[in-house]
Every structure is written in C-alpha cells, then in structure tokens.
Design a protein around this motif. Sequence first.
Motif, mmCIF file in Angstrom:
data_model
loop_
_atom_site.group_PDB
_atom_site.id
_atom_site.type_symbol
_atom_site.label_atom_id
_atom_site.label_comp_id
_atom_site.label_asym_id
_atom_site.label_seq_id
_atom_site.Cartn_x
_atom_site.Cartn_y
_atom_site.Cartn_z
ATOM 1 N N ALA A 259 0.755 -1.253 -0.174
ATOM 2 C CA ALA A 259 -0.159 -0.032 -0.093
ATOM 3 C C ALA A 259 0.923 1.221 0.001
ATOM 4 C CB ALA A 259 -0.936 0.005 1.256
ATOM 5 N N ARG A 260 1.873 1.357 0.750
ATOM 6 C CA ARG A 260 2.717 2.475 0.816
ATOM 7 C C ARG A 260 3.589 2.746 -0.628
ATOM 8 N NH1 ARG A 260 3.830 0.728 6.280
ATOM 9 N NH2 ARG A 260 5.849 -0.568 5.768
ATOM 10 N N ALA A 261 3.964 1.481 -1.077
ATOM 11 C CA ALA A 261 4.705 1.495 -2.432
ATOM 12 C C ALA A 261 3.645 2.252 -3.551
ATOM 13 C CB ALA A 261 5.082 0.288 -2.968
ATOM 14 N N VAL A 262 2.563 1.824 -3.428
ATOM 15 C CA VAL A 262 1.124 2.464 -4.551
ATOM 16 C C VAL A 262 1.413 3.854 -4.301
ATOM 17 C CG1 VAL A 262 -1.104 2.573 -5.006
ATOM 18 C CG2 VAL A 262 0.064 0.266 -4.756
ATOM 19 N N ALA A 263 1.061 4.280 -2.951
ATOM 20 C CA ALA A 263 1.259 5.861 -2.580
ATOM 21 C C ALA A 263 2.451 6.392 -3.117
ATOM 22 C CB ALA A 263 0.972 6.016 -1.169
ATOM 23 N N ALA A 264 3.640 5.789 -2.774
ATOM 24 C CA ALA A 264 4.796 6.557 -3.010
ATOM 25 C C ALA A 264 5.202 6.558 -4.512
ATOM 26 C CB ALA A 264 6.202 5.825 -2.412
ATOM 27 N N LEU A 265 4.639 5.630 -5.378
ATOM 28 C CA LEU A 265 4.890 5.801 -6.694
ATOM 29 C C LEU A 265 3.759 6.949 -7.367
ATOM 30 C CD1 LEU A 265 4.827 1.978 -7.807
ATOM 31 C CD2 LEU A 265 6.548 3.684 -7.959
ATOM 32 N N ALA A 266 2.674 7.215 -6.773
ATOM 33 C CA ALA A 266 1.721 8.148 -7.153
ATOM 34 C C ALA A 266 2.461 9.505 -6.738
ATOM 35 C CB ALA A 266 0.456 7.904 -6.600
ATOM 36 N N HIS A 267 2.760 9.813 -5.630
ATOM 37 C CA HIS A 267 3.001 11.116 -5.048
ATOM 38 C C HIS A 267 4.606 11.318 -5.397
ATOM 39 C CE1 HIS A 267 -0.485 11.544 -2.610
ATOM 40 N NE2 HIS A 267 -0.026 10.455 -1.862
ATOM 41 N N VAL A 303 7.701 -1.751 -12.815
ATOM 42 C CA VAL A 303 6.173 -1.336 -12.508
ATOM 43 C C VAL A 303 5.377 -2.128 -13.511
ATOM 44 C CG1 VAL A 303 4.318 0.411 -12.163
ATOM 45 C CG2 VAL A 303 6.901 0.746 -11.349
ATOM 46 N N SER A 304 5.053 -3.347 -13.198
ATOM 47 C CA SER A 304 4.105 -4.147 -14.190
ATOM 48 C C SER A 304 2.840 -4.001 -14.509
ATOM 49 C CB SER A 304 3.960 -5.709 -13.496
ATOM 50 O OG SER A 304 3.244 -5.719 -12.370
ATOM 51 N N GLY A 305 2.056 -3.131 -14.145
ATOM 52 C CA GLY A 305 0.914 -2.626 -14.435
ATOM 53 C C GLY A 305 0.273 -1.711 -13.520
ATOM 54 N N GLY A 306 -0.953 -1.052 -14.062
ATOM 55 C CA GLY A 306 -1.838 0.414 -13.427
ATOM 56 C C GLY A 306 -2.964 0.225 -13.526
ATOM 57 N N ASN A 307 -3.330 -1.162 -13.525
ATOM 58 C CA ASN A 307 -5.036 -1.192 -13.737
ATOM 59 C C ASN A 307 -5.881 -1.603 -12.466
ATOM 60 O OD1 ASN A 307 -4.908 -0.847 -16.658
ATOM 61 N ND2 ASN A 307 -4.520 -2.869 -16.916
ATOM 62 N N LEU A 308 -6.526 -0.690 -11.714
ATOM 63 C CA LEU A 308 -6.881 -0.952 -10.559
ATOM 64 C C LEU A 308 -8.327 0.080 -10.378
ATOM 65 C CD1 LEU A 308 -5.089 0.605 -7.567
ATOM 66 C CD2 LEU A 308 -4.627 1.445 -9.778
ATOM 67 N N ASP A 309 -8.916 -0.347 -9.478
ATOM 68 C CA ASP A 309 -10.187 0.144 -9.319
ATOM 69 C C ASP A 309 -9.743 1.474 -8.674
ATOM 70 O OD1 ASP A 309 -13.540 -0.026 -8.580
ATOM 71 O OD2 ASP A 309 -12.402 0.836 -6.970
ATOM 72 N N PRO A 310 -10.496 2.754 -9.363
ATOM 73 C CA PRO A 310 -10.377 4.010 -8.917
ATOM 74 C C PRO A 310 -10.515 4.504 -7.247
ATOM 75 C CG PRO A 310 -11.427 4.122 -10.827
ATOM 76 C CD PRO A 310 -11.456 2.739 -10.520
ATOM 77 N N GLU A 311 -11.474 3.639 -6.839
ATOM 78 C CA GLU A 311 -11.672 3.864 -5.244
ATOM 79 C C GLU A 311 -10.635 3.153 -4.475
ATOM 80 O OE1 GLU A 311 -15.668 2.654 -4.282
ATOM 81 O OE2 GLU A 311 -16.759 3.843 -5.433
ATOM 82 N N LEU A 312 -10.085 2.143 -5.066
ATOM 83 C CA LEU A 312 -8.990 1.426 -4.305
ATOM 84 C C LEU A 312 -7.628 2.286 -4.356
ATOM 85 C CD1 LEU A 312 -7.462 -0.686 -2.742
ATOM 86 C CD2 LEU A 312 -7.221 -1.948 -4.687
ATOM 87 N N PHE A 313 -7.517 2.869 -5.646
ATOM 88 C CA PHE A 313 -6.502 3.792 -5.750
ATOM 89 C C PHE A 313 -6.362 5.112 -4.872
ATOM 90 C CE2 PHE A 313 -4.206 7.115 -8.180
ATOM 91 C CZ PHE A 313 -2.799 6.688 -8.079
ATOM 92 N N ALA A 314 -7.601 5.661 -4.799
ATOM 93 C CA ALA A 314 -7.885 6.814 -4.072
ATOM 94 C C ALA A 314 -7.572 6.598 -2.228
ATOM 95 C CB ALA A 314 -9.119 7.365 -4.113
ATOM 96 N N VAL A 317 -3.657 5.977 -2.091
ATOM 97 C CA VAL A 317 -2.907 7.228 -2.110
ATOM 98 C C VAL A 317 -3.131 8.221 -0.854
ATOM 99 C CG1 VAL A 317 -2.611 9.255 -3.558
ATOM 100 C CG2 VAL A 317 -2.785 7.229 -4.746
ATOM 101 N N ALA A 318 -4.347 8.086 -0.431
ATOM 102 C CA ALA A 318 -4.659 8.862 0.721
ATOM 103 C C ALA A 318 -4.131 8.020 1.959
ATOM 104 C CB ALA A 318 -6.331 9.051 0.917
ATOM 105 N N GLY A 319 -3.631 6.959 1.916
ATOM 106 C CA GLY A 319 -3.181 6.470 3.110
ATOM 107 C C GLY A 319 -3.984 5.745 3.967
ATOM 108 N N ARG A 320 -5.243 5.503 3.529
ATOM 109 C CA ARG A 320 -6.385 4.789 4.241
ATOM 110 C C ARG A 320 -6.401 3.165 3.901
ATOM 111 N NH1 ARG A 320 -9.272 9.108 1.997
ATOM 112 N NH2 ARG A 320 -10.561 7.660 0.679
#
Length: 320
Positions: A259-267, A303-314, A317-320
């Motif tokens: 989860a932290r890596a998804v946020a770090a890659l986004a930010h 970074v093998s892929g970027g297809n995920l549900d927008p709600e999960l991504f949000a 990225v918000a750290g929730r």
Amino acid sequence: MELVTVDDVRSAAARIEGTVVRTPLTAGPAGGPPFLLKPESLQPTGAFKLRGAANAVALLDARQRRRGVVTHSSGNHGQALAYAARAQGVPCTVVVPEGAAKVKVDRMRAWDARVVMAAPAERETVARGLERDEGLELVPPFDDDRVIAGQGTVGLEILEQSPEVTTIVLPVGGGGLASGVATAASAVHPGSVRVVGVEPELAAEAAESLRTGHLAAWPPEQTYRTMADGVRVCLSPRTFAHLSARLDEIVTVTEDEIARAVAALAHGARLVAEPSGALAAAALLAGRVPTVPGRAEATVAVVSGGNLDPELFARLVAGR
C-alpha cells in the motif's frame, strides 16, 4: 523440459515491435533509495502482459486465427489478449474468476472479448473446456513459451536502456515475466545482472517452491487475502523450471508495504500502479533488496501494471 532461449526473446522483440510501447526508464520516488522504474503500466493495455499476448497471437496459423483464442485471467492478461487479438481480427474469449476487478473486466469487453465468469479454482478447467469444445487456441497467462519469450522483451529493453544495471526487481505471480527477464539477463550479461522476484507474504507460493525445490500451490482462500490480485496464482512446472535455473532471489513484502509503495509511486514518481505492479518498488522501499548508493541506474524496478479500481487507488494514495 527445454527452456526459452534469449534467441526466442529476441525474435519476440522483432515480432511485437509496433504493437507494444518501448517503455522508458524513469526516476524512482523522491526521498527513497536510488533506483529507476520501468513503467509497463504505460502499455496500451496498462500492463506488461501485452508483450506475451502479442507474441502469441502473431504466431497463430490461419486455422487458429479463424477459430479464435481463449485464456483464463484475473484481468491484465485477458485485456492484453483481447487487445492483441482484436488488432489482428482474431476472436477472443476470456474466462475470468468471480471477484475480478471490474475495471479490468470492463476493458476486456471494450476490446470485444467474450467474457465467461467462473469460480477462481475452476477458471483454467473452464478455459480448457472451451479449447476442446469450440476448437479455440489456448493462450495461457504464463505457462507458454510464446508468452514467456514476449515478456522477456522487458529485460532486453532494460539492458539496452541502462548498461550500468546490476539488479532488476520484478513481481512474481505465475512467473512468466520473471522467467523471460531472467532468461534475457542471464544470457546477455551472465553473472553480472541479478534478477530478484517479489511476492506478497499472503501469496508466496513461488518463494516456498524455490525454497523447498518442490512446486507449491496455495488454495484461493489463502492467496485471495492479498490486495495484489494480479499475483494470486502459483507457478507452473514450466515457469518453476525457468526460475529454478535462472532467478537469483525471491523476497516477500507485506500488505502495508504494498500500500505504501502504491502511494509513493503516485506521489513521488507520478505513476499509477496497481498493487501487483507496485511489488518491486515495495521491496526496494522497504529495504528487502539493497541498492547502490548514488547509482540509481544500477537498480531497476519493473512497474508491471496500473489497472486498478479508482476507489481503491484513491484510498491507497490517501493512506487509508
């Protein structure tokens, strides 16, 4: 069992040129250890899987093209095969496990694939039934030399783009990507480039298999605990043979680290990565794989892929 060769990978690279994107190497998240990113999330289908699917479709004979292809996939391979098949006028059917990410299933349908739902443990059986009953050509997500060779083109590109690379880090699910990249690295720069696989702790069948020397298969009720839906599968005998011979190491990461890596890659890198796609970065950010101080070009995370549900991504990225 004969293993895929670097010549197979080079032939695949020539075959799929123009269909796939030669993705760049970009900087890793600011403030973390020094490494580069290979963002396969920038492919037209949002993941590296297009490489293997495009190679497999390009190798179909006329009879196979008329009847069509079938696969079983949680999302990214299904999208890739649908895209590659439509581009060449080939009918495509994808058997999808119940509970697969809606965003991935919707995109398969958008590329004209017929989608068949099945229980997670039955998806391969259903696909093989369609292969038998309808005469379709089965293109598995990873248990196929054509697919492994196509995925290996990621490794060829990295070696060309970063001649100073000493470590390539990538996710492991079914093992097709790792098998292909390790094949390329071990042949082009034998002994000088390490290939390290990464799995979630909650779906670490490959780590267990390579540790014990015996192919392990975890039931879906175990592997479906991880948010990294793209790697909820075990190795096949084919990919197990490739990784046993060519992968240098495999490590695991926690759900929090993913989860932290998804946020770090986004930010920090301005990249959208699905949890499976963030596994390599998660291992590097958590210190599971050492980097070379001051030499970002020495380590590349796929970074093998970027297809995920927008709600999960949000939420991630918000750290929730």
